[in-house]
Design a protein around this motif. Structure first.
Motif, PDB file in Angstrom:
ATOM      1  N   GLY A 130       1.122  -1.216  -0.088  1.00  0.00           N
ATOM      2  CA  GLY A 130       0.076  -0.082  -0.030  1.00  0.00           C
ATOM      3  C   GLY A 130       0.811   1.359   0.146  1.00  0.00           C
ATOM      4  O   GLY A 130       0.323   2.480   0.498  1.00  0.00           O
ATOM      5  N   VAL A 131       2.153   1.101  -0.347  1.00  0.00           N
ATOM      6  CA  VAL A 131       2.996   2.362  -0.527  1.00  0.00           C
ATOM      7  C   VAL A 131       3.099   3.009  -1.753  1.00  0.00           C
ATOM      8  O   VAL A 131       3.130   2.368  -2.903  1.00  0.00           O
ATOM      9  N   THR A 132       2.898   4.241  -1.830  1.00  0.00           N
ATOM     10  CA  THR A 132       2.932   4.951  -3.498  1.00  0.00           C
ATOM     11  C   THR A 132       4.501   4.617  -3.607  1.00  0.00           C
ATOM     12  O   THR A 132       5.349   5.037  -2.764  1.00  0.00           O
ATOM     13  N   VAL A 133       4.807   4.550  -4.981  1.00  0.00           N
ATOM     14  CA  VAL A 133       6.064   4.336  -5.262  1.00  0.00           C
ATOM     15  C   VAL A 133       6.314   5.555  -6.425  1.00  0.00           C
ATOM     16  O   VAL A 133       5.614   5.543  -7.274  1.00  0.00           O
ATOM     17  N   GLY A 134       7.498   6.016  -6.143  1.00  0.00           N
ATOM     18  CA  GLY A 134       7.999   7.169  -7.212  1.00  0.00           C
ATOM     19  C   GLY A 134       9.153   6.957  -7.779  1.00  0.00           C
ATOM     20  O   GLY A 134      10.084   6.283  -7.107  1.00  0.00           O
ATOM     21  N   ILE A 135       9.499   7.281  -9.075  1.00  0.00           N
ATOM     22  CA  ILE A 135      10.680   7.418  -9.600  1.00  0.00           C
ATOM     23  C   ILE A 135      11.331   8.899  -9.501  1.00  0.00           C
ATOM     24  O   ILE A 135      10.770   9.780 -10.073  1.00  0.00           O
ATOM     25  N   VAL A 136      12.480   9.040  -9.163  1.00  0.00           N
ATOM     26  CA  VAL A 136      13.126  10.348  -9.168  1.00  0.00           C
ATOM     27  C   VAL A 136      14.689  10.140  -9.920  1.00  0.00           C
ATOM     28  O   VAL A 136      15.376   9.594  -9.538  1.00  0.00           O
TER      29      VAL A 136
END
Length: 243
Positions: A130-136
């Motif tokens: 349930g964790v939001t995953v982002g790319i930077v």
């Protein structure tokens, strides 16, 4: 309580963290030259020439020419031409065009890259938690396969690049204006990943996949340093740890 239970979002760097380049730069420049009947350029000269040319382009046209609305292919064409020139290869326009098209096409494919075997399982596991995953990433465009993450922040699209903390503030907004203390960033650079992420209030950890000598200094400075994403998963679910 585990660290994971306190997080709403995890952002991840790409190169050196999720994937790496295969072989050497010279491999691809050599293949492009040989494909049109030319001798293979000297690897070291090409590598050194590329480093100089890339540094020049970043200074003159940061974020892949974002502010000038420079087309991606134009940015890279200038960079590759200057790489050859600085390496001592000054091809005529027709010859260079043939070589460049092959190089540009190759690096626009999956051929030069290898995804670490723990990357996709880790990202998929985060999604199940349930964790939001982002790319930077300091990349010029969105990676073609975004199925493993919820959002991406790319320097070529945003006009700001790491280590500028602004790129992490953009990530917090994309995550839904999540509080920085509820976000962890994972990367492989103290300067580009750890320090700027911490400066905006995010948690951070570093991966040392290639056993760099700098890792000892990272640890001495108080950074959490792990060998891979398998270890990162264990760390995230461990009790009574801090980041």
């Amino acid at each position: 309580m585990s660290i994971l239970a306190k997080l709403r979002c995890i952002t991840v760097d790409v190169t050196g963290t999720l994937m790496a380049y295969k072989g050497e730069l010279g491999d691809y420049y050599c293949m492009a030259a040989k494909a049109i009947g030319l001798p293979c350029p000297d690897y070291k000269r090409v590598h050194d020439g590329f480093k100089l040319a890339y540094t020049d382009m970043v200074k003159k046209h940061p974020c892949f020419g974002h502010a000038e609305k420079m087309p991606n292919i134009v940015w890279w064409k200038s960079c590759v031409r200057n790489s050859f020139v600085k390496a001592g290869y000054d091809f005529d326009e027709e010859t260079f065009e043939k070589i460049f098209r092959r190089i540009y096409s190759t690096f626009g494919s999956s051929a030069p890259y290898t995804v670490f075997p723990d990357s996709q399982p880790f990202l998929r596991w985060l999604r199940t938690q349930g964790v939001t995953v982002g790319i930077v990433s300091n990349a010029e465009y969105r990676y073609p396969d975004g199925s493993e993450w919820d959002f991406g922040v790319f320097s070529g699209l945003e006009g700001v690049e790491k280590p500028d903390p602004k790129i992490y503030k953009i990530a917090l907004e994309r995550a839904g204006n999540v509080a920085p203390e509820e976000v962890l960033h994972i990367g492989d650079s103290m300067r580009k990943d750890y320090v700027p992420a911490k400066s905006v209030g995010m948690h951070a950890l570093l991966l040392d996949r290639f056993k760099t000598p700098d890792a000892e200094n990272w640890k001495k400075s108080g950074a959490t340093v792990l060998p891979d994403l398998v270890a990162a998963r264990e760390w995230l679910t461990s009790e009574h740890l801090t980041c």
